[in-house]
Design a protein around this motif. Structure first.
Motif, mmCIF file in Angstrom:
data_model
loop_
_atom_site.group_PDB
_atom_site.id
_atom_site.type_symbol
_atom_site.label_atom_id
_atom_site.label_comp_id
_atom_site.label_asym_id
_atom_site.label_seq_id
_atom_site.Cartn_x
_atom_site.Cartn_y
_atom_site.Cartn_z
ATOM 1 N N LEU A 265 12.267 18.401 6.756
ATOM 2 C CA LEU A 265 11.056 19.021 6.211
ATOM 3 C C LEU A 265 10.888 18.685 4.728
ATOM 4 C CD1 LEU A 265 11.168 22.552 7.909
ATOM 5 C CD2 LEU A 265 9.694 20.610 8.487
ATOM 6 N N MET A 266 11.983 18.683 3.977
ATOM 7 C CA MET A 266 11.898 18.382 2.546
ATOM 8 C C MET A 266 11.541 16.912 2.312
ATOM 9 S SD MET A 266 12.076 21.330 1.418
ATOM 10 C CE MET A 266 11.762 20.864 -0.256
ATOM 11 N N TYR A 267 12.085 16.015 3.128
ATOM 12 C CA TYR A 267 11.708 14.597 3.019
ATOM 13 C C TYR A 267 10.216 14.441 3.305
ATOM 14 C CZ TYR A 267 16.763 13.718 3.569
ATOM 15 O OH TYR A 267 18.123 13.711 3.437
ATOM 16 N N THR A 268 9.747 15.152 4.307
ATOM 17 C CA THR A 268 8.328 15.094 4.658
ATOM 18 C C THR A 268 7.474 15.661 3.528
ATOM 19 O OG1 THR A 268 8.935 15.329 6.989
ATOM 20 C CG2 THR A 268 6.630 15.740 6.407
ATOM 21 N N ALA A 269 7.930 16.747 2.913
ATOM 22 C CA ALA A 269 7.206 17.324 1.773
ATOM 23 C C ALA A 269 7.160 16.325 0.615
ATOM 24 C CB ALA A 269 7.864 18.630 1.324
ATOM 25 N N GLY A 270 8.240 15.601 0.405
ATOM 26 C CA GLY A 270 8.263 14.569 -0.632
ATOM 27 C C GLY A 270 7.238 13.479 -0.343
ATOM 28 N N ALA A 271 7.144 13.071 0.922
ATOM 29 C CA ALA A 271 6.169 12.048 1.309
ATOM 30 C C ALA A 271 4.746 12.544 1.112
ATOM 31 C CB ALA A 271 6.403 11.643 2.766
ATOM 32 N N VAL A 272 4.495 13.790 1.467
ATOM 33 C CA VAL A 272 3.161 14.381 1.259
ATOM 34 C C VAL A 272 2.845 14.428 -0.241
ATOM 35 C CG1 VAL A 272 1.823 16.518 1.471
ATOM 36 C CG2 VAL A 272 3.152 15.676 3.418
ATOM 37 N N ALA A 273 3.827 14.788 -1.050
ATOM 38 C CA ALA A 273 3.628 14.830 -2.508
ATOM 39 C C ALA A 273 3.298 13.447 -3.052
ATOM 40 C CB ALA A 273 4.875 15.400 -3.189
ATOM 41 N N ILE A 274 3.959 12.419 -2.534
ATOM 42 C CA ILE A 274 3.684 11.047 -2.971
ATOM 43 C C ILE A 274 2.240 10.683 -2.678
ATOM 44 C CG2 ILE A 274 4.126 8.604 -2.475
ATOM 45 C CD1 ILE A 274 7.090 9.474 -1.920
ATOM 46 N N ILE A 275 1.831 10.873 -1.439
ATOM 47 C CA ILE A 275 0.477 10.479 -1.037
ATOM 48 C C ILE A 275 -0.569 11.277 -1.803
ATOM 49 C CG2 ILE A 275 -1.153 10.462 0.905
ATOM 50 C CD1 ILE A 275 1.304 9.694 2.678
ATOM 51 N N ALA A 276 -0.359 12.571 -1.959
ATOM 52 C CA ALA A 276 -1.320 13.399 -2.704
ATOM 53 C C ALA A 276 -1.401 12.957 -4.163
ATOM 54 C CB ALA A 276 -0.913 14.870 -2.618
ATOM 55 N N THR A 277 -0.259 12.685 -4.775
ATOM 56 C CA THR A 277 -0.241 12.264 -6.179
ATOM 57 C C THR A 277 -0.912 10.902 -6.357
ATOM 58 O OG1 THR A 277 1.797 13.504 -6.565
ATOM 59 C CG2 THR A 277 1.267 11.762 -8.148
ATOM 60 N N GLU A 278 -0.590 9.970 -5.469
ATOM 61 C CA GLU A 278 -1.182 8.633 -5.571
ATOM 62 C C GLU A 278 -2.690 8.666 -5.335
ATOM 63 O OE1 GLU A 278 0.129 6.161 -6.879
ATOM 64 O OE2 GLU A 278 2.171 5.780 -6.188
ATOM 65 N N PRO B 118 0.812 -1.218 0.000
ATOM 66 C CA PRO B 118 0.000 0.000 0.000
ATOM 67 C C PRO B 118 0.848 1.271 0.000
ATOM 68 C CG PRO B 118 -0.824 -1.559 1.629
ATOM 69 C CD PRO B 118 0.483 -2.103 1.121
ATOM 70 N N VAL B 119 0.319 2.296 -0.622
ATOM 71 C CA VAL B 119 1.002 3.573 -0.803
ATOM 72 C C VAL B 119 1.494 4.156 0.521
ATOM 73 C CG1 VAL B 119 0.627 5.988 -1.481
ATOM 74 C CG2 VAL B 119 -0.230 4.140 -2.919
ATOM 75 N N VAL B 120 0.607 4.261 1.497
ATOM 76 C CA VAL B 120 0.971 4.896 2.764
ATOM 77 C C VAL B 120 2.049 4.087 3.482
ATOM 78 C CG1 VAL B 120 0.120 5.607 5.040
ATOM 79 C CG2 VAL B 120 -1.240 6.082 2.993
ATOM 80 N N LYS B 121 1.951 2.774 3.456
ATOM 81 C CA LYS B 121 2.941 1.931 4.124
ATOM 82 C C LYS B 121 4.328 2.123 3.504
ATOM 83 C CE LYS B 121 3.486 -2.722 5.903
ATOM 84 N NZ LYS B 121 2.852 -4.044 6.014
ATOM 85 N N VAL B 122 4.423 2.083 2.184
ATOM 86 C CA VAL B 122 5.714 2.281 1.520
ATOM 87 C C VAL B 122 6.230 3.690 1.791
ATOM 88 C CG1 VAL B 122 6.922 2.368 -0.704
ATOM 89 C CG2 VAL B 122 5.241 0.575 -0.281
ATOM 90 N N THR B 123 5.353 4.658 1.716
ATOM 91 C CA THR B 123 5.758 6.048 1.955
ATOM 92 C C THR B 123 6.332 6.223 3.352
ATOM 93 O OG1 THR B 123 4.052 6.825 0.419
ATOM 94 C CG2 THR B 123 4.991 8.458 1.911
ATOM 95 N N LEU B 124 5.678 5.655 4.346
ATOM 96 C CA LEU B 124 6.167 5.772 5.720
ATOM 97 C C LEU B 124 7.497 5.044 5.918
ATOM 98 C CD1 LEU B 124 2.843 5.507 7.762
ATOM 99 C CD2 LEU B 124 4.216 7.555 7.262
ATOM 100 N N LEU B 125 7.650 3.891 5.282
ATOM 101 C CA LEU B 125 8.932 3.170 5.361
ATOM 102 C C LEU B 125 10.060 3.978 4.714
ATOM 103 C CD1 LEU B 125 7.753 -0.478 4.606
ATOM 104 C CD2 LEU B 125 8.644 0.401 6.778
ATOM 105 N N VAL B 126 9.787 4.559 3.559
ATOM 106 C CA VAL B 126 10.786 5.385 2.876
ATOM 107 C C VAL B 126 11.118 6.613 3.715
ATOM 108 C CG1 VAL B 126 11.180 6.841 0.838
ATOM 109 C CG2 VAL B 126 10.249 4.540 0.567
ATOM 110 N N LEU B 127 10.105 7.224 4.286
ATOM 111 C CA LEU B 127 10.310 8.399 5.127
ATOM 112 C C LEU B 127 11.160 8.042 6.353
ATOM 113 C CD1 LEU B 127 9.631 11.397 5.228
ATOM 114 C CD2 LEU B 127 7.544 10.806 6.462
#
Length: 133
Positions: free
Chosen positions: A103-116, A54-63
């Motif tokens: 903050l930039m890593y977090t912004a990247g994670a937010v961008a991922i979730i919003a895009t997905e 799932p998107v959120v799970k991968v995003t949180l692991l990457v973050l």
């Protein structure tokens, strides 16, 4: 075995973009800020190319991974490992801690979730439209 060509191609494009930024861009915005945002998206795409999670799970692991790299910078891991003279090590791992990077890593994670989420909505809309036709 799982392989997603779309995520794989995105990760290749993002890797080439990051390599270009690291090699040729020496400014005060793109390299230090945008590069950090992109690296989270790059790692996300690389993981999603080979693992169907799932998107959120991968995003949180990457973050969490990105945060751990930044934390290692706080503890001077490059110097501890004796790699301070390695341009590759200092480029990949980094050499100094910055809260802005977090903050930039977090912004990247937010961008991922919003895009997905947007892509999922568009896909559902297309499916409904096709079923109505």
């Amino acid at each position: 075995m799982y392989f997603n060509i779309r995520y794989f191609l995105l990760s290749v494009i993002l890797f080439l973009t990051e390599a270009y930024i690291a090699t040729y861009v020496h400014d005060a915005f793109i390299r230090p800020f945008f590069g950090d945002l992109l690296v989270v998206i790059l790692i996300y795409c690389a993981v999603k190319a080979f693992i169907n999670m799932p998107v959120v799970k991968v995003t949180l692991l990457v973050l969490a991974f990105a945060y751990s790299i930044e934390l290692s910078q706080y503890f001077h891991i490059v110097q501890t490992l004796g790699l301070e003279h390695s341009k590759i090590a200092t480029t990949i791992i980094g050499s100094y801690f910055s809260f802005i990077d977090i903050l930039m890593y977090t912004a990247g994670a937010v961008a991922i979730i919003a895009t997905e989420k947007t892509a999922q909505k568009l896909k559902r809309h297309e499916t409904v439209t096709e079923q109505q036709a």
